[in-house]
Design a protein around this motif. Structure first.
Motif, PDB file in Angstrom:
ATOM      1  N   THR A   1       0.805  -1.619   0.238  1.00 59.97           N
ATOM      2  CA  THR A   1      -0.111   0.138  -0.106  1.00 59.97           C
ATOM      3  C   THR A   1       0.486   1.477   0.362  1.00 59.97           C
ATOM      4  N   LEU A   2       2.397   1.605  -0.086  1.00 57.79           N
ATOM      5  CA  LEU A   2       2.971   2.399   0.961  1.00 57.79           C
ATOM      6  C   LEU A   2       3.977   2.665  -1.026  1.00 57.79           C
ATOM      7  N   ASP A   3       3.798   1.280  -2.210  1.00 55.95           N
ATOM      8  CA  ASP A   3       5.139   1.933  -2.870  1.00 55.95           C
ATOM      9  C   ASP A   3       4.581   2.840  -3.971  1.00 55.95           C
ATOM     10  N   ASP A   4       5.493   3.941  -3.674  1.00 53.37           N
ATOM     11  CA  ASP A   4       4.996   5.360  -4.191  1.00 53.37           C
ATOM     12  C   ASP A   4       3.605   5.586  -5.583  1.00 53.37           C
ATOM     13  N   LEU A   5       4.132   4.050  -6.447  1.00 55.23           N
ATOM     14  CA  LEU A   5       3.740   3.731  -7.700  1.00 55.23           C
ATOM     15  C   LEU A   5       2.025   3.423  -7.645  1.00 55.23           C
ATOM     16  N   LYS A   6       1.793   2.240  -6.495  1.00 58.96           N
ATOM     17  CA  LYS A   6       0.621   2.309  -6.575  1.00 58.96           C
ATOM     18  C   LYS A   6      -0.322   3.241  -5.849  1.00 58.96           C
ATOM     19  N   ARG A   7       0.555   3.741  -4.659  1.00 59.31           N
ATOM     20  CA  ARG A   7       0.366   5.060  -3.943  1.00 59.31           C
ATOM     21  C   ARG A   7      -0.653   5.803  -4.777  1.00 59.31           C
ATOM     22  N   GLU A   8      -0.181   6.813  -5.788  1.00 61.83           N
ATOM     23  CA  GLU A   8      -0.188   7.105  -7.363  1.00 61.83           C
ATOM     24  C   GLU A   8      -1.554   6.759  -7.978  1.00 61.83           C
ATOM     25  N   ALA A   9      -0.711   5.973  -8.331  1.00 63.48           N
ATOM     26  CA  ALA A   9      -2.161   5.818  -9.420  1.00 63.48           C
ATOM     27  C   ALA A   9      -4.016   5.064  -8.252  1.00 63.48           C
TER      28      ALA A   9
END
Length: 360
Positions: A337-345
């Motif tokens: 949940t804290l992966d930057d790309l996943k968070r931005e997505a």
């Protein structure tokens, strides 16, 4: 100004206010008994409001009067940012933003607790012996009785979606929920629900269509509901709602029948804690039968200790709600949940779905 632009503007303001230079810092202080040394201290940083934490601290200080205790109440993201800037400032960190706490432990910032209480703590409520869940708090809705009288009961997420789709105009600007861009807890609930419910994005769009306000804390939402600026609140911490709304009969707390996320507050002792022995004493108390009894009896946070039964315990709530309760898992999945790309997505889609009704 559109609902989305209002929310984005407000979100920017909240991010500024949550910055390290402008932290809202409520503090509780307990003096040490006469003769205690200068190092007999305990500093706790917690995202746990004072009415809920005070019974725990009162009882702990009665048992440990030799310690001078200072408790700072912070928002979830402010607590995390403050720790990263000053990792040797606090002895204990407490937060309901589970991914952020897990990341700290996973990155090596937590000490191991070597006590019998830690060994006996349920495996589902701890990670190694470094990170401990000590509460059991369903995420709820709050509905004003006037909505129920006019439009019918709201018992589930499906009911809420139907209410917003059919009567969004009547509720325009009178609904409130978390802003996932500025609240760590709100973001956690958003990503969990997007995995759990195939209709979650329809609900986000319906919230946008009703021009729902976005808030940074459950406290903000509850104040607006009590003042009747809002008639419906979505995804509030049930523990805070039960405590704050005990004398507000016009506001109904709804634990959704289809599914109810359950969050847990996670506690850890930082590796650089200035008073590690005092920190270990407090964490042992939190997960011990003494502290958990205080938590069940004197707060609405929900005790986990397996030896405890009756009101105010996770066991009692599980018997009442069964499979509808969906605790957020304490494990490596939180890191995703804290992966930057996943968070931005996720946040990009959240904004897009929230604005979808405005484009029609």
């Amino acid at each position: 100004m559109t609902a989305l632009s209002r929310c984005l503007r407000r979100g920017l303001l909240l991010l500024v206010l949550a910055g390290p230079a402008a932290l809202a810092d409520e503090t509780l202080r307990y003096p040490a008994s006469p003769g205690a040394g200068p190092d007999a201290a305990l500093v706790i940083h917690g995202a746990l409001d004072l009415p809920q934490v005070r019974p725990l601290l009162d009882a702990f200080h009665r048992d440990h009067p030799d310690l001078a205790i200072r408790y700072h109440n912070l928002t979830t993201l402010a607590l995390h940012e403050r720790f990263l800037e000053a990792p040797g400032e606090a002895d204990v960190l407490i937060s309901s933003a589970m991914p952020w706490q897990y990341r700290l432990a996973n990155d090596g910032h937590a000490q191991t607790l070597e006590t019998p209480e830690a060994e006996r703590w349920p495996a589902w409520a701890r990670w190694r012996r470094e990170l401990f869940a000590f509460t059991f708090e369903p995420i709820v809705m709050v509905v004003n009785e006037t909505v129920i009288e006019r439009f019918g009961e709201v018992r589930s997420h499906a009911d809420l979606l139907g209410l917003l789709e059919r009567h969004g105009e009547a509720l325009r600007g009178r609904v409130v929920t978390y802003d996932p861009a500025t609240s760590g807890a709100g973001y956690t609930y958003a990503i969990e629900e997007s995995r759990l419910s195939p209709r979650y994005w329809e609900l986000v769009a319906a919230l946008g269509g009703a021009e729902a306000d976005l808030a940074g804390t459950t406290g903000e939402m509850l104040e607006g509901l009590i003042e009747e600026r809002y008639l419906v609140g979505y995804n509030l911490l049930g523990s805070y709602a039960r405590d704050r709304l005990a004398d507000q009969p016009q506001l109904k707390i709804v634990v959704p029948e289809d599914y109810a996320l359950v969050t847990q507050r996670l506690a850890l002792v930082p590796r650089l804690a200035p008073h590690p022995e005092a920190a270990r004493r407090f964490l042992t108390y939190l997960i011990g039968e003494r502290g958990q009894t205080v938590l069940a009896r004197d707060t609405t946070l929900g005790a986990i200790h397996p030896a405890l039964r009756g009101p105010g315990t996770a066991g009692s709530l599980r018997r009442l709600r069964g499979d509808a309760l969906r605790p957020i898992g304490l494990g490596p999945g939180l890191l995703a949940t804290l992966d930057d790309l996943k968070r931005e997505a996720l946040l990009t889609r959240w904004r897009r779905e929230f604005a979808r009704q405005e484009r029609r």
